[in-house]
Design a protein around this motif. Structure first.
Motif, PDB file in Angstrom:
ATOM      1  N   LYS A 117      -2.059 -10.967  -1.526  1.00 52.29           N
ATOM      2  CA  LYS A 117      -0.731 -11.381  -2.006  1.00 52.29           C
ATOM      3  C   LYS A 117      -0.261 -12.614  -1.234  1.00 52.29           C
ATOM      4  CE  LYS A 117       3.852  -9.617  -3.151  1.00 52.29           C
ATOM      5  NZ  LYS A 117       4.747  -8.461  -3.143  1.00 52.29           N
ATOM      6  N   LYS A 167      -2.566 -11.714  -7.530  1.00 50.73           N
ATOM      7  CA  LYS A 167      -1.786 -10.654  -8.214  1.00 50.73           C
ATOM      8  C   LYS A 167      -2.386  -9.310  -7.837  1.00 50.73           C
ATOM      9  CE  LYS A 167      -0.885 -10.237 -12.464  1.00 50.73           C
ATOM     10  NZ  LYS A 167      -1.412 -10.117 -13.844  1.00 50.73           N
ATOM     11  N   GLY A 213      -0.997  -6.127  -8.529  1.00 49.46           N
ATOM     12  CA  GLY A 213      -0.544  -4.961  -9.303  1.00 49.46           C
ATOM     13  C   GLY A 213       0.232  -4.005  -8.411  1.00 49.46           C
ATOM     14  N   ASN A 233      -7.947 -10.855  -7.125  1.00 46.98           N
ATOM     15  CA  ASN A 233      -6.752 -11.701  -7.253  1.00 46.98           C
ATOM     16  C   ASN A 233      -6.020 -11.473  -8.566  1.00 46.98           C
ATOM     17  OD1 ASN A 233      -6.821 -13.431  -4.844  1.00 46.98           O
ATOM     18  ND2 ASN A 233      -8.845 -13.966  -5.646  1.00 46.98           N
ATOM     19  N   ASN A 234      -6.528 -10.562  -9.369  1.00 51.08           N
ATOM     20  CA  ASN A 234      -5.954 -10.414 -10.704  1.00 51.08           C
ATOM     21  C   ASN A 234      -5.891  -8.951 -11.123  1.00 51.08           C
ATOM     22  OD1 ASN A 234      -4.768 -11.582 -12.839  1.00 51.08           O
ATOM     23  ND2 ASN A 234      -6.532 -12.889 -13.391  1.00 51.08           N
ATOM     24  N   ASN A 236      -0.733  -5.238 -13.792  1.00 52.21           N
ATOM     25  CA  ASN A 236       0.442  -4.429 -13.463  1.00 52.21           C
ATOM     26  C   ASN A 236       0.151  -2.972 -13.795  1.00 52.21           C
ATOM     27  OD1 ASN A 236       1.908  -6.582 -12.618  1.00 52.21           O
ATOM     28  ND2 ASN A 236       2.861  -6.950 -14.633  1.00 52.21           N
TER      29      ASN A 236
END
Ligand code: AMP
Length: 395
Positions: A227, A232, A234, A284-285, A288
């Motif tokens: 982060k 990202k 989640g 990195n991804n 959510n």
């Protein structure tokens, strides 16, 4: 470093601080005897020299005298492991202890009742330490698990044996192993730090940056770093108040020429549960609603590569939520990599808290060079602190 190998114990009574704080089940049976087995080489050496052993330890966290914490429960286990009858006294100080110690003959073992039945033990009380000191001719500390405590039996008692205090074989091995990682190990040196939180490992990370060439950061700590770098994450575990710290660590690592390796991909889950739905995603991804609970296949390959380049390895902390079967693969794969490297001549030390549990659970304990017996003591050593129990023997 004065160890018991430097002295012959013939006709000497060795007062030995061991760590027999072993787990017991409801029937007061020992469920993990590792700590007793670990003290065996020290006890055997003293008995074979023609000396006698006065063993002292704590068990659990008693409040006053509580039968369930009596060391009497482990007498049979010690006899079974050492192969010698054990005399037990129901107090670690006072008349019964003194009388039993004075009658002790070469080749015999005396086990004293739980030190922590006396509050003075944890208080590091000097008068209590003097009472313990009366019992033996030589003091031996072989309890790494309590070496970070300045208690009467671990630290204070040593000063009453100015010329006669020694490290037991176990404690000497622990010290040597830590030194190999921190100062004398063959390069490149790698530390693998996993576990849940940056906050509990921060002092270790800062200290270790001065010692290693490579640092693998895994487990829940990963996400604070990801982060911090704009990834990202989640719903993954993250300490937002440690983001600046994570950036500072990355900067310091660059300045100190330490290569930091973070996971590339993760096993993401839609709940913190072994039954959750999972998918492999880029670290990195993370979508959510999903959280990273283990490192993924690309990370495993990356870490294997790093492990195989290094000649000295420290491993502290699991790479995922290894307690749940579906998130244990990263930790198991790392264990496999380190086992293989060890086979090829790399020195590997596993220590501190949950990594020892993980290593045992997956059967790696005989495939690494050394598994530390001390949780907190190991962590404090890695933080760069001098442990009081060790200082008391050296000074
Ligand atoms: P520590 O005591 O700091 O070494 O943390 C060990 C704990 O970290 C273990 O109980 C693991 O389940 C937990 N852990 C490892 N990876 C993760 C993760 N990705 N998310 C949450 N907890 C984790």
């Amino acid at each position: 470093m004065k160890t018991i190998n430097d002295i012959n114990f013939k006709n000497k009574k060795a007062l030995i601080r061991v760590d027999f704080n072993v787990p017991l089940n409801d029937n007061f049976e020992v469920t993990d005897d590792t700590r007793i087995i670990s003290a065996k080489p020290t006890i055997i050496k003293i008995l074979e020299d023609g000396g006698s052993c006065i063993l002292m330890s704590h068990l659990g966290r008693p409040k006053g005298i509580q039968h369930k914490f009596s060391l009497q429960h482990i007498v049979n286990k010690i006899e079974e492991i050492i192969g010698v009858e054990v005399i037990f006294v129901n107090n670690c100080v006072g008349e019964v202890a003194e009388s039993a110690a004075s009658k002790l003959e070469s080749g015999q073992i005396l086990l004293l009742e739980n030190l922590r039945f006396h509050d003075e033990e944890k208080q590091g009380d000097e008068a209590f330490a003097i009472q313990l000191a009366k019992l033996g001719d030589v003091y031996v500390n072989d309890a790494f698990g309590t070496a970070h405590r300045a208690h009467a039996s671990t630290t204070v008692v040593a000063k009453f044996f100015p010329e006669n205090k020694y490290f037991g074989k176990l404690l000497a091995k622990e010290i040597e192993s830590i030194e190999k990682v921190m100062t004398s190990g063959e390069k490149p040196v790698l530390a693998v730090l996993g576990g849940a939180k940056v906050s509990s490992k921060i002092t270790i990370i800062k200290n270790i940056l001065n010692k290693v060439d490579h640092l693998i950061i895994g487990g829940g700590m990963t996400f604070t770093f990801i982060k911090a770098q704009g990834g990202k994450i989640g719903n993954s575990i993250c300490e937002d108040d440690k983001i600046d710290l994570a950036l500072d660590i990355l900067k310091q690592a660059k300045e100190k020429n330490v290569q930091i390796h973070l996971p590339l991909d993760v096993v993401a889950a839609d709940a913190f549960s072994n039954d959750a739905n999972t998918q492999i995603v880029d670290v990195n991804n993370i979508p959510n609603g999903w959280q990273g609970l283990d490192c993924g296949p690309k990370s495993i390959v990356l870490f294997d590569n790093v492990v195989n380049q290094c000649k000295t390895i420290l491993w502290n902390g699991p790479l995922g939520v290894f307690e749940m079967e579906n998130f244990a693969s990263g930790t198991i794969a790392l264990g496999d990599s380190i086992a293989q490297a060890t086979k090829n001549g790399t020195f590997s030390l596993v220590g501190g808290g949950d990594s020892v549990a993980a290593v045992k659970q997956f059967g790696f304990q005989d495939k690494v060079s050394y598994v530390s017996t001390g949780g907190g003591a190991m962590l404090e050593s890695l933080e760069g602190k001098t442990l009081p129990g060790i200082a008391a023997i050296i000074n």
